[in-house]
Design an enzyme around this catalytic site. Structure first.
Site, PDB file in Angstrom:
ATOM      1  N   LYS A  42     -35.211  25.960  12.773  1.00  0.00           N
ATOM      2  CA  LYS A  42     -35.499  25.752  11.468  1.00  0.00           C
ATOM      3  C   LYS A  42     -36.838  25.427  11.182  1.00  0.00           C
ATOM      4  CE  LYS A  42     -34.116  24.990   7.160  1.00  0.00           C
ATOM      5  NZ  LYS A  42     -33.726  26.111   6.258  1.00  0.00           N
ATOM      6  N   TYR A  84     -28.362  14.936  19.433  1.00  0.00           N
ATOM      7  CA  TYR A  84     -27.098  14.098  19.914  1.00  0.00           C
ATOM      8  C   TYR A  84     -27.697  12.945  20.867  1.00  0.00           C
ATOM      9  CZ  TYR A  84     -23.464  17.561  19.037  1.00  0.00           C
ATOM     10  OH  TYR A  84     -22.784  18.319  18.317  1.00  0.00           O
ATOM     11  N   ASP A 104     -30.008  28.805   9.183  1.00  0.00           N
ATOM     12  CA  ASP A 104     -29.156  29.120   7.922  1.00  0.00           C
ATOM     13  C   ASP A 104     -28.968  30.604   7.896  1.00  0.00           C
ATOM     14  OD1 ASP A 104     -31.870  29.366   7.390  1.00  0.00           O
ATOM     15  OD2 ASP A 104     -31.784  28.720   5.509  1.00  0.00           O
ATOM     16  N   ASP A 119     -23.845  23.770  18.464  1.00  0.00           N
ATOM     17  CA  ASP A 119     -22.503  23.268  18.313  1.00  0.00           C
ATOM     18  C   ASP A 119     -22.008  23.956  17.168  1.00  0.00           C
ATOM     19  OD1 ASP A 119     -20.261  21.526  18.408  1.00  0.00           O
ATOM     20  OD2 ASP A 119     -21.339  20.343  16.706  1.00  0.00           O
ATOM     21  N   ASP A 158     -19.013  27.440  16.963  1.00  0.00           N
ATOM     22  CA  ASP A 158     -17.698  27.492  16.151  1.00  0.00           C
ATOM     23  C   ASP A 158     -17.208  28.767  15.553  1.00  0.00           C
ATOM     24  OD1 ASP A 158     -17.025  25.077  17.652  1.00  0.00           O
ATOM     25  OD2 ASP A 158     -15.875  24.253  15.701  1.00  0.00           O
TER      26      ASP A 158
HETATM   27  C1  IPM Z   1     -18.347  20.813  21.237  1.00  0.00           C
HETATM   28  C2  IPM Z   1     -17.812  19.513  20.717  1.00  0.00           C
HETATM   29  C3  IPM Z   1     -18.445  18.075  21.140  1.00  0.00           C
HETATM   30  C4  IPM Z   1     -20.142  18.570  20.737  1.00  0.00           C
HETATM   31  C5  IPM Z   1     -17.943  17.060  20.521  1.00  0.00           C
HETATM   32  C6  IPM Z   1     -16.539  16.854  20.795  1.00  0.00           C
HETATM   33  C7  IPM Z   1     -18.872  15.742  20.762  1.00  0.00           C
HETATM   34  O1  IPM Z   1     -17.821  19.739  19.297  1.00  0.00           O
HETATM   35  O2  IPM Z   1     -18.447  20.611  22.533  1.00  0.00           O
HETATM   36  O3  IPM Z   1     -18.817  21.683  20.827  1.00  0.00           O
HETATM   37  O4  IPM Z   1     -20.469  18.027  19.505  1.00  0.00           O
HETATM   38  O5  IPM Z   1     -20.735  18.802  21.673  1.00  0.00           O
HETATM   39 MG    MG Z   2     -18.391  21.727  18.716  1.00  0.00          MG
END
Ligand code: IPM
Ligand code: MG
Length: 358
Positions: free
Chosen positions: A192, A142, A225, A249, A253
């Site tokens: 990884k 990032y 993975d 990240d 999710d």
């Molecule tokens: C998160 C989001 C952010 C990230 C984006 C919006 C920059 O996806 O906080 O998980 O990738 O960190």
């Molecule tokens: Mg995110």
């Protein structure tokens, strides 16, 4: 006590969910005798619209001077055509960096009353799921060297670089260890290392650091993975997971969805001080913005985490968490977590029901 909170409402559903969280904080303050002062500042797409910059200097200064920051969400199709460093997301990355928030904790817990909302088979979730992802937040790909250009033959190229130093890996490992000491004393470190040099350093540093400083803790390495697969195959095997910025990240999710809805999960971002940034882990959901159907619970939980982790108000945290639990137990659901037989409510109603339970 009196606390100064900066609110970064952001874009899309950001303002509506922040409003819900503020109402719950106000009710909590009234009950426990605290004053919360809220100062709203611009960050993300709304800041681009207002002043051409996703992270105005005034916002940075306000956040740095605050006791903590509550964030809704940023981004939306309106700003998708913009270049990398002027996008709404650049505001979020910028404030994380400016506040030195290297530690992002994302707990994904399956609420007992929402067991039906998980897309996984019952036998996989029957013993509960609680995955705490500890994500490194101010390093890695990032923030590595980035470049866009043209080869001599005219072909376009782009470069993003993953870079970590020992110190960056050690400090996030320490955060994971501190959490693990209060829990199962087991950490899964995700990398990884079969391909990336960076991951080989990550793995070495994590092991050396834990052996030296937290000998009671067991570290298990897992390739990213395989982790993605294991989260849906056997989510109960996870407790504290420590990983890099990008892997965290992605996996957070996935873990969120396993617990039913991304609309239920909050996260804290902290550095070396108690001034942190608290946000739902979901995005700005521009498709449902302004319709009052967004689930405010993740943001309400983020606000509760602020009380506990930045202000040391553990009782107040527990009061909010149990208020949410009671509202869910009574069968109230926003659209994202609704199922047959439950009472569907608007986002603002959900926030009010929770505030009334405090
Ligand atoms: C998160 C989001 C952010 C990230 C984006 C919006 C920059 O996806 O906080 O998980 O990738 O960190
Ligand atoms: Mg995110």
């Amino acid at each position: 006590m009196e606390y100064n909170i900066v609110v970064l409402d952001g874009d899309g559903i950001g303002p509506e969910i922040c409003k819900g969280a503020i109402s719950v904080l106000e009710r909590t303050g009234a009950k426990y005798g605290h004053t919360f002062n809220f100062r709203h500042c611009l960050m993300g797409g709304c800041a681009i619209d207002a002043c051409g910059n996703p992270l105005p200097e005034e916002t940075v200064q306000a956040c740095l001077a605050s006791d903590s920051v509550l964030l809704g969400a940023v981004g939306g199709p309106k700003w998708d055509h913009l270049g990398g460093d002027v996008r709404p997301e650049a505001g979020l990355l910028g404030i994380r960096k400016a506040m030195g928030l290297y530690s992002n904790i994302r707990p994904a817990k399956l609420w007992s009353s929402l067991a039906d909302a998980s897309p996984l088979r019952k036998d996989l979730t029957k013993n509960g799921v609680e995955i705490i992802i500890v994500r490194e937040l101010t390093g890695g790909i990032y923030f590595g060297h980035r470049e866009r250009g043209f080869e001599a033959n005219g072909e376009e190229f782009a470069v993003d670089t993953e870079r970590y130093t020992t110190h960056e890996i050690e400090r996030i490992t320490r955060i994971a260890c501190e959490l693990a000491m209060k829990r199962t004393k087991k950490i899964i470190s995700v990398d990884k290392a079969n391909v990336l040099e960076n991951s080989r350093l990550w793995r070495k540093v994590v092991h050396e650091y834990v052996e030296k400083n937290y000998p009671e803790i067991t570290v298990q390495d897992m390739l990213v993975d395989n982790t993605a697969m294991q989260i849906v195959k056997n989510p109960a095997q996870f407790d504290v997971v420590v990983t890099s910025n990008i892997f965290g990240d992605i996996l957070s999710d996935e873990a969120a969805q396993v617990t039913g809805s991304i609309g239920m999960l909050a996260s804290s971002s902290l550095g070396d001080t108690t001034c942190g940034l608290y946000e739902p882990i979901h995005g700005s959901a521009p498709d449902i913005a302004g319709k009052d159907i967004a689930n405010p619970i993740a943001t309400i939980l983020a606000a509760a985490m602020m009380l506990r982790d930045s202000f040391g108000l553990t009782e107040e945290y527990a009061a909010i968490e149990s208020a949410i639990q009671r509202v869910l137990d009574k069968g109230y659901r926003t659209a994202d977590i609704w199922s047959e037989g439950m009472t569907k409510v608007a986002g603002s109603e959900m926030a009010k029901l929770i505030a009334d339970e405090i």
